[in-house]
Design an enzyme around this catalytic site. Structure first.
Site, mmCIF file in Angstrom:
data_model
loop_
_atom_site.group_PDB
_atom_site.id
_atom_site.type_symbol
_atom_site.label_atom_id
_atom_site.label_comp_id
_atom_site.label_asym_id
_atom_site.label_seq_id
_atom_site.Cartn_x
_atom_site.Cartn_y
_atom_site.Cartn_z
ATOM 1 N N ASP A 158 0.897 -1.148 -0.099
ATOM 2 C CA ASP A 158 -0.067 -0.038 0.045
ATOM 3 C C ASP A 158 0.980 1.332 0.256
ATOM 4 O O ASP A 158 1.541 1.447 0.967
ATOM 5 C CB ASP A 158 -0.953 -0.007 1.199
ATOM 6 C CG ASP A 158 -1.844 1.195 1.389
ATOM 7 O OD1 ASP A 158 -3.004 1.375 0.724
ATOM 8 O OD2 ASP A 158 -1.475 2.232 1.953
ATOM 9 N N LYS A 212 -2.146 5.982 -4.256
ATOM 10 C CA LYS A 212 -3.325 7.195 -4.111
ATOM 11 C C LYS A 212 -2.605 8.525 -4.715
ATOM 12 O O LYS A 212 -1.589 8.826 -4.857
ATOM 13 C CB LYS A 212 -3.227 7.557 -2.705
ATOM 14 C CG LYS A 212 -3.396 6.140 -1.689
ATOM 15 C CD LYS A 212 -3.302 6.259 -0.278
ATOM 16 C CE LYS A 212 -3.531 5.043 0.492
ATOM 17 N NZ LYS A 212 -1.952 4.525 0.683
ATOM 18 N N TYR A 219 3.521 9.818 -0.206
ATOM 19 C CA TYR A 219 4.702 9.338 0.699
ATOM 20 C C TYR A 219 5.989 9.350 0.031
ATOM 21 O O TYR A 219 7.185 9.294 0.653
ATOM 22 C CB TYR A 219 4.361 7.758 0.852
ATOM 23 C CG TYR A 219 3.128 7.232 1.481
ATOM 24 C CD1 TYR A 219 2.337 8.335 2.056
ATOM 25 C CD2 TYR A 219 2.779 6.042 1.427
ATOM 26 C CE1 TYR A 219 1.122 7.899 2.611
ATOM 27 C CE2 TYR A 219 1.376 5.564 2.046
ATOM 28 C CZ TYR A 219 0.944 6.419 2.503
ATOM 29 O OH TYR A 219 -0.607 5.938 3.011
ATOM 30 N N HIS A 250 -6.958 10.254 -1.697
ATOM 31 C CA HIS A 250 -6.150 10.090 -0.621
ATOM 32 C C HIS A 250 -6.931 10.773 0.537
ATOM 33 O O HIS A 250 -7.037 10.177 1.678
ATOM 34 C CB HIS A 250 -4.893 10.719 -0.694
ATOM 35 C CG HIS A 250 -3.974 10.028 0.204
ATOM 36 N ND1 HIS A 250 -2.510 10.162 0.139
ATOM 37 C CD2 HIS A 250 -3.898 9.510 1.513
ATOM 38 C CE1 HIS A 250 -2.033 9.522 1.096
ATOM 39 N NE2 HIS A 250 -2.954 9.129 2.097
ATOM 40 N N ILE A 286 -2.929 -2.865 7.016
ATOM 41 C CA ILE A 286 -1.651 -2.643 6.427
ATOM 42 C C ILE A 286 -0.552 -1.868 7.457
ATOM 43 O O ILE A 286 -0.127 -0.844 7.320
ATOM 44 C CB ILE A 286 -1.700 -1.538 5.032
ATOM 45 C CG1 ILE A 286 -2.614 -0.401 5.617
ATOM 46 C CG2 ILE A 286 -2.418 -1.987 3.925
ATOM 47 C CD1 ILE A 286 -2.767 0.836 4.664
ATOM 48 N N ASN A 324 3.916 -9.651 12.050
ATOM 49 C CA ASN A 324 2.760 -9.148 11.682
ATOM 50 C C ASN A 324 1.870 -9.994 10.610
ATOM 51 O O ASN A 324 0.698 -9.547 10.561
ATOM 52 C CB ASN A 324 2.987 -7.562 11.159
ATOM 53 C CG ASN A 324 3.649 -6.697 11.972
ATOM 54 O OD1 ASN A 324 3.352 -6.817 13.306
ATOM 55 N ND2 ASN A 324 3.943 -5.803 11.617
ATOM 56 N N LYS A 381 2.604 -1.421 9.009
ATOM 57 C CA LYS A 381 4.105 -0.790 8.676
ATOM 58 C C LYS A 381 5.202 -1.349 9.523
ATOM 59 O O LYS A 381 5.156 -1.154 10.751
ATOM 60 C CB LYS A 381 4.048 0.714 8.473
ATOM 61 C CG LYS A 381 5.521 1.348 8.261
ATOM 62 C CD LYS A 381 5.431 2.760 8.465
ATOM 63 C CE LYS A 381 7.164 3.190 8.767
ATOM 64 N NZ LYS A 381 7.276 4.376 9.145
ATOM 65 N N SER A 382 6.110 -1.888 8.955
ATOM 66 C CA SER A 382 7.493 -2.149 9.725
ATOM 67 C C SER A 382 8.386 -2.130 8.649
ATOM 68 O O SER A 382 8.452 -2.752 7.499
ATOM 69 C CB SER A 382 7.460 -3.493 10.311
ATOM 70 O OG SER A 382 8.794 -3.598 11.074
ATOM 71 N N VAL A 383 9.713 -1.401 8.947
ATOM 72 C CA VAL A 383 10.854 -1.530 8.252
ATOM 73 C C VAL A 383 11.917 -2.845 8.531
ATOM 74 O O VAL A 383 12.781 -2.729 8.006
ATOM 75 C CB VAL A 383 11.638 -0.204 8.380
ATOM 76 C CG1 VAL A 383 10.707 0.903 7.859
ATOM 77 C CG2 VAL A 383 12.150 -0.014 9.798
#
Length: 289
Positions: free
Chosen positions: A53, A87, A58, A120, A242, A254, A244-246
């Site tokens: 996503d 978006k 961004y 968005h 959705i 997750n 988020k993790s880096v």
């Protein structure tokens, strides 16, 4: 099949009102720079994620595109297995400007089509969702978009869009987590066949300790992390998520949500945490420039 592959294979597909099917768990890429997002997307794909996503706002679509290309997900059967969302930037809303924006974005993503394109923010103070939607519908008719969606739309925005275009979006992406559940908007979406997708599903980590330890106690009883408990609560609500993790390890965590279930009492205890816990912006006033 590896354990990682097994976890990914368990992710349900949510059927949308337009007949398309979206993986219920995806990867969010907000607040990751254009270079930094490349290894993040690559590790998520390696972990079995098949839903990414993104957004023009961004400022990392180029990085996402490079990751998809390097991992071999821009064409062929691999591309067919993947759901990619992006978006429209609010400053580019409008018929002609949306068409131009999409051309730029799909080029950055290195794709022939996107699975979902979204408005968005509703920007009611500068409403152009009707003309933006008509441009998106044209792109859908041309096969360049599969599904049309919106983000942060409240019931009055959804109603106005429907009155002006004759269509409901397939998905409304909202900030939803245990302390900010937006129940009225969620109920309105469900009433009109609009799937609900949650961003910030853990309130950027704030809800991990919500309810004076409620989440932590439930997690301990299942041998799971607080994050997994919150994400499982979303799954059981039928919400698309959705997170988020880096970090590759956290990404794998997750998606490992399908080997346990909350009891009715545990689920109700998390639902009872609802309150005024919004972390993001007010849809009535905010716009991505």
């Amino acid at each position: 099949m590896s354990e990682l592959d097994k976890d990914a294979a368990k992710v349900p597909m949510i059927e949308l009102a337009d007949g398309n099917r979206i993986p219920q768990v995806g990867l969010g890429v907000l607040r990751i720079d254009d270079e930094g997002v490349v290894p993040v997307v690559e590790s998520a794909l390696a972990a079995g994620y098949r839903h990414i996503d993104g957004a023009a706002g961004y400022n990392n679509e180029g990085g996402v595109g490079r990751a998809l290309q390097t991992a071999g997900f821009t064409s062929g059967e691999a591309r067919k297995s993947l759901w990619v969302t992006t978006k429209l930037r609010d400053s580019e809303q409008g018929y002609d400007s949306a068409l131009r924006a999409f051309d730029r974005q799909i080029g950055l993503l290195k794709l022939d089509y996107v699975d979902m394109y979204m408005i968005h923010w509703p920007t009611p103070f500068d409403w152009r969702s009707d003309t933006s939607w008509k441009a998106m519908a044209r792109l859908r008719d041309e096969g360049r978009i599969r599904t049309l969606g919106v983000c942060n739309f409240l019931p009055e925005h959804l109603e106005r869009l429907h009155e002006e275009t004759g269509e409901w979006p397939a998905i409304n992406q909202l900030e939803i987590h245990p302390t900010w559940q937006q129940r009225e908007t969620v109920a309105y979406c469900k009433e009109h066949g609009i799937a609900v997708e949650a961003y910030s599903p853990m309130a950027r980590g704030k809800d991990l300790e919500a309810g004076d330890g409620t989440i932590e106690r439930i997690a301990a009883s299942h041998g799971k992390s607080p994050a997994q408990v919150i994400l499982r609560w979303h799954i059981e609500n039928g919400t698309i998520i959705i997170p988020k993790s880096v970090h590759a390890e956290r990404q794998r965590e997750n998606i490992k949500l399908f080997d346990f279930a909350l009891s009715a009492e545990e689920h109700a205890a998390i639902s009872a945490l609802d309150g005024d816990g919004r972390m993001g912006h007010d849809p009535m006033t905010f716009s991505y420039a």
